[in-house]
Design an enzyme around this catalytic site. Sequence first.
Site, PDB file in Angstrom:
ATOM      1  N   ARG A   1     -63.592  53.464  13.489  1.00 15.93           N
ATOM      2  CA  ARG A   1     -64.360  53.358  14.750  1.00 15.93           C
ATOM      3  C   ARG A   1     -64.120  54.589  15.623  1.00 15.93           C
ATOM      4  O   ARG A   1     -65.040  55.080  16.292  1.00 15.93           O
ATOM      5  CB  ARG A   1     -63.950  52.084  15.502  1.00 15.93           C
ATOM      6  CG  ARG A   1     -64.463  50.823  14.830  1.00 15.93           C
ATOM      7  CD  ARG A   1     -63.719  49.578  15.274  1.00 15.93           C
ATOM      8  NE  ARG A   1     -63.853  49.284  16.680  1.00 15.93           N
ATOM      9  CZ  ARG A   1     -63.082  48.401  17.323  1.00 15.93           C
ATOM     10  NH1 ARG A   1     -62.134  47.748  16.674  1.00 15.93           N
ATOM     11  NH2 ARG A   1     -63.275  48.172  18.591  1.00 15.93           N
TER      12      ARG A   1
ATOM     13  N   ARG B   1     -59.822  40.206  16.102  1.00 19.00           N
ATOM     14  CA  ARG B   1     -61.167  40.595  15.668  1.00 19.00           C
ATOM     15  C   ARG B   1     -61.127  41.230  14.279  1.00 19.00           C
ATOM     16  O   ARG B   1     -60.187  41.954  13.956  1.00 19.00           O
ATOM     17  CB  ARG B   1     -61.765  41.603  16.672  1.00 19.00           C
ATOM     18  CG  ARG B   1     -62.650  40.940  17.692  1.00 19.00           C
ATOM     19  CD  ARG B   1     -63.075  41.836  18.826  1.00 19.00           C
ATOM     20  NE  ARG B   1     -63.641  43.123  18.449  1.00 19.00           N
ATOM     21  CZ  ARG B   1     -64.118  44.007  19.323  1.00 19.00           C
ATOM     22  NH1 ARG B   1     -64.109  43.726  20.621  1.00 19.00           N
ATOM     23  NH2 ARG B   1     -64.613  45.156  18.929  1.00 19.00           N
TER      24      ARG B   1
ATOM     25  N   ARG C   1     -74.490  54.515  22.906  1.00 17.38           N
ATOM     26  CA  ARG C   1     -73.445  55.066  22.041  1.00 17.38           C
ATOM     27  C   ARG C   1     -73.957  56.222  21.212  1.00 17.38           C
ATOM     28  O   ARG C   1     -73.194  56.773  20.416  1.00 17.38           O
ATOM     29  CB  ARG C   1     -72.974  53.972  21.085  1.00 17.38           C
ATOM     30  CG  ARG C   1     -71.698  53.304  21.517  1.00 17.38           C
ATOM     31  CD  ARG C   1     -71.508  52.117  20.601  1.00 17.38           C
ATOM     32  NE  ARG C   1     -70.143  51.906  20.327  1.00 17.38           N
ATOM     33  CZ  ARG C   1     -69.474  50.817  20.706  1.00 17.38           C
ATOM     34  NH1 ARG C   1     -70.059  49.879  21.395  1.00 17.38           N
ATOM     35  NH2 ARG C   1     -68.228  50.672  20.377  1.00 17.38           N
TER      36      ARG C   1
ATOM     37  N   LYS D   1     -62.784  49.198  28.341  1.00 22.03           N
ATOM     38  CA  LYS D   1     -64.127  49.045  28.940  1.00 22.03           C
ATOM     39  C   LYS D   1     -64.393  47.582  29.290  1.00 22.03           C
ATOM     40  O   LYS D   1     -64.855  47.269  30.381  1.00 22.03           O
ATOM     41  CB  LYS D   1     -65.212  49.554  27.975  1.00 22.03           C
ATOM     42  CG  LYS D   1     -65.042  51.014  27.563  1.00 22.03           C
ATOM     43  CD  LYS D   1     -66.157  51.486  26.637  1.00 22.03           C
ATOM     44  CE  LYS D   1     -66.219  50.761  25.304  1.00 22.03           C
ATOM     45  NZ  LYS D   1     -65.029  50.979  24.440  1.00 22.03           N
TER      46      LYS D   1
ATOM     47  N   ARG E   1     -54.471  43.424  20.002  1.00 23.49           N
ATOM     48  CA  ARG E   1     -55.366  42.682  20.910  1.00 23.49           C
ATOM     49  C   ARG E   1     -55.641  41.303  20.314  1.00 23.49           C
ATOM     50  O   ARG E   1     -55.803  41.155  19.106  1.00 23.49           O
ATOM     51  CB  ARG E   1     -56.692  43.428  21.074  1.00 23.49           C
ATOM     52  CG  ARG E   1     -57.743  42.574  21.802  1.00 23.49           C
ATOM     53  CD  ARG E   1     -58.964  43.339  22.205  1.00 23.49           C
ATOM     54  NE  ARG E   1     -59.713  43.908  21.094  1.00 23.49           N
ATOM     55  CZ  ARG E   1     -60.782  44.685  21.245  1.00 23.49           C
ATOM     56  NH1 ARG E   1     -61.214  44.980  22.455  1.00 23.49           N
ATOM     57  NH2 ARG E   1     -61.401  45.177  20.184  1.00 23.49           N
TER      58      ARG E   1
HETATM   59  P1  AP5 Z   1     -60.575  46.133  25.915  1.00 29.06           P
HETATM   60  O1  AP5 Z   1     -60.868  46.009  27.367  1.00 29.06           O
HETATM   61  O2  AP5 Z   1     -60.910  44.978  25.037  1.00 29.06           O
HETATM   62  O3  AP5 Z   1     -61.156  47.522  25.354  1.00 29.06           O
HETATM   63  P2  AP5 Z   1     -62.644  47.952  25.012  1.00 29.06           P
HETATM   64  O4  AP5 Z   1     -62.809  49.375  25.432  1.00 29.06           O
HETATM   65  O5  AP5 Z   1     -63.633  46.973  25.565  1.00 29.06           O
HETATM   66  O6  AP5 Z   1     -62.554  47.880  23.434  1.00 29.06           O
HETATM   67  P3  AP5 Z   1     -63.576  47.373  22.333  1.00 29.06           P
HETATM   68  O7  AP5 Z   1     -62.807  47.404  21.040  1.00 29.06           O
HETATM   69  O8  AP5 Z   1     -64.189  46.056  22.684  1.00 29.06           O
HETATM   70  O9  AP5 Z   1     -64.617  48.497  22.392  1.00 29.06           O
HETATM   71  P4  AP5 Z   1     -65.594  48.933  21.311  1.00 29.06           P
HETATM   72  O10 AP5 Z   1     -66.467  49.802  22.115  1.00 29.06           O
HETATM   73  O11 AP5 Z   1     -65.063  49.539  20.081  1.00 29.06           O
HETATM   74  O12 AP5 Z   1     -66.153  47.544  20.747  1.00 29.06           O
HETATM   75  P5  AP5 Z   1     -67.543  46.801  20.944  1.00 29.06           P
HETATM   76  O13 AP5 Z   1     -67.273  45.371  20.997  1.00 29.06           O
HETATM   77  O14 AP5 Z   1     -68.352  47.438  22.020  1.00 29.06           O
HETATM   78  O15 AP5 Z   1     -59.000  46.452  25.785  1.00 29.06           O
HETATM   79  C1  AP5 Z   1     -58.406  46.607  24.502  1.00 29.06           C
HETATM   80  C2  AP5 Z   1     -56.986  46.014  24.508  1.00 29.06           C
HETATM   81  O16 AP5 Z   1     -56.153  46.792  25.383  1.00 29.06           O
HETATM   82  C3  AP5 Z   1     -56.883  44.575  25.020  1.00 29.06           C
HETATM   83  O17 AP5 Z   1     -55.856  43.928  24.305  1.00 29.06           O
HETATM   84  C4  AP5 Z   1     -56.495  44.722  26.494  1.00 29.06           C
HETATM   85  O18 AP5 Z   1     -55.741  43.614  26.931  1.00 29.06           O
HETATM   86  C5  AP5 Z   1     -55.661  45.999  26.459  1.00 29.06           C
HETATM   87  N1  AP5 Z   1     -55.828  46.831  27.648  1.00 29.06           N
HETATM   88  C6  AP5 Z   1     -56.986  47.083  28.339  1.00 29.06           C
HETATM   89  N2  AP5 Z   1     -56.742  47.941  29.348  1.00 29.06           N
HETATM   90  C7  AP5 Z   1     -55.400  48.237  29.279  1.00 29.06           C
HETATM   91  C8  AP5 Z   1     -54.550  49.077  30.044  1.00 29.06           C
HETATM   92  N3  AP5 Z   1     -55.024  49.795  31.089  1.00 29.06           N
HETATM   93  N4  AP5 Z   1     -53.236  49.153  29.683  1.00 29.06           N
HETATM   94  C9  AP5 Z   1     -52.750  48.450  28.637  1.00 29.06           C
HETATM   95  N5  AP5 Z   1     -53.530  47.613  27.875  1.00 29.06           N
HETATM   96  C10 AP5 Z   1     -54.836  47.528  28.198  1.00 29.06           C
HETATM   97  O19 AP5 Z   1     -68.282  47.193  19.567  1.00 29.06           O
HETATM   98  C11 AP5 Z   1     -67.868  46.645  18.342  1.00 29.06           C
HETATM   99  C12 AP5 Z   1     -68.843  47.101  17.253  1.00 29.06           C
HETATM  100  O20 AP5 Z   1     -70.190  46.622  17.552  1.00 29.06           O
HETATM  101  C13 AP5 Z   1     -69.015  48.614  17.078  1.00 29.06           C
HETATM  102  O21 AP5 Z   1     -67.995  49.177  16.255  1.00 29.06           O
HETATM  103  C14 AP5 Z   1     -70.406  48.680  16.447  1.00 29.06           C
HETATM  104  O22 AP5 Z   1     -70.373  48.360  15.083  1.00 29.06           O
HETATM  105  C15 AP5 Z   1     -71.172  47.580  17.184  1.00 29.06           C
HETATM  106  N6  AP5 Z   1     -71.839  48.078  18.398  1.00 29.06           N
HETATM  107  C16 AP5 Z   1     -71.611  47.677  19.684  1.00 29.06           C
HETATM  108  N7  AP5 Z   1     -72.388  48.348  20.539  1.00 29.06           N
HETATM  109  C17 AP5 Z   1     -73.129  49.212  19.789  1.00 29.06           C
HETATM  110  C18 AP5 Z   1     -74.108  50.204  20.104  1.00 29.06           C
HETATM  111  N8  AP5 Z   1     -74.478  50.459  21.383  1.00 29.06           N
HETATM  112  N9  AP5 Z   1     -74.661  50.904  19.081  1.00 29.06           N
HETATM  113  C19 AP5 Z   1     -74.314  50.670  17.794  1.00 29.06           C
HETATM  114  N10 AP5 Z   1     -73.381  49.754  17.430  1.00 29.06           N
HETATM  115  C20 AP5 Z   1     -72.798  49.037  18.416  1.00 29.06           C
END
Ligand code: AP5
Length: 216
Positions: free
Chosen positions: A171, A160, A88, A13, A127
Amino acid sequence: MNLILLGPPGAGKGTQAERIASLYGIPHISTGDIFRENLRKGTELGLEAKGYMDRGELVPDDLVIKIVKDRLEAPDCCEGFILDGFPRTVAQADALGAMLAKAGTPIDHVLNIQVPDEVVVARLTARRTCGACGSVCHLLYDPPQKDGVCDECGGELYCRDDDGEETVRARLEEYKEKTQPLIDYYRREGRLRDIDGGAEPDEVFEAVRSVVEAGT
Ligand code: AP5
């Protein structure tokens, strides 16, 4: 253009949101990034969110909804935005719907980026994130030119706290229980578009572009 990116942790994402933001000139709003930024600054919000994030749990709805409401009222959102990691839960989706109805700006597309669990684990455990500019890379699929150093800005790369395998699996469970119901929620509204997130990042981006540019 108002977009939501849905998908499990590690679906790509953030990677796709950066590209969309730069192509269309709209802000990328990641609730996870907002929490991490607050944590770096040592704010009360950051410290409150940290416990939930470290356990792989969602932060409570009321905290998240408030920060998104404030963020969407900023002037740079007037031409549109990409929401990455919000909503979410059904409560967050309802709150967002109410905010946008009030502002008279509907969601154009909800892009559901799909990847299998084992791909998620492989992506997140290798990552690396830049502590200075927030760029991400991957030790195998997109390795940095110099160990531990960000290609974009020379900042230091780190793993991270929530990218260890056990937390990643927690997660994923949280995603399935609380976020996956949003797929049907938005499908019923006719806004959902499925994207295969297992392809190379450039191919995923082409799929995203063709959905966005095809209109509704
Ligand atoms: P990346 O693009 O970083 O993936 P992502 O989907 O953004 O993953 P996140 O881990 O950031 O998502 P998340 O939703 O769990 O975390 P968030 O920060 O929102 O890609 C991942 C890896 O793969 C990278 O190394 C990249 O290089 C590689 N990659 C990407 N695309 C690729 C491809 N096509 N092929 C190969 N490799 C690829 O949330 C973290 C925490 O915050 C949550 O657990 C929660 O506690 C809290 N939080 C955040 N938002 C909320 C909410 N709305 N409500 C409640 N809690 C929340």
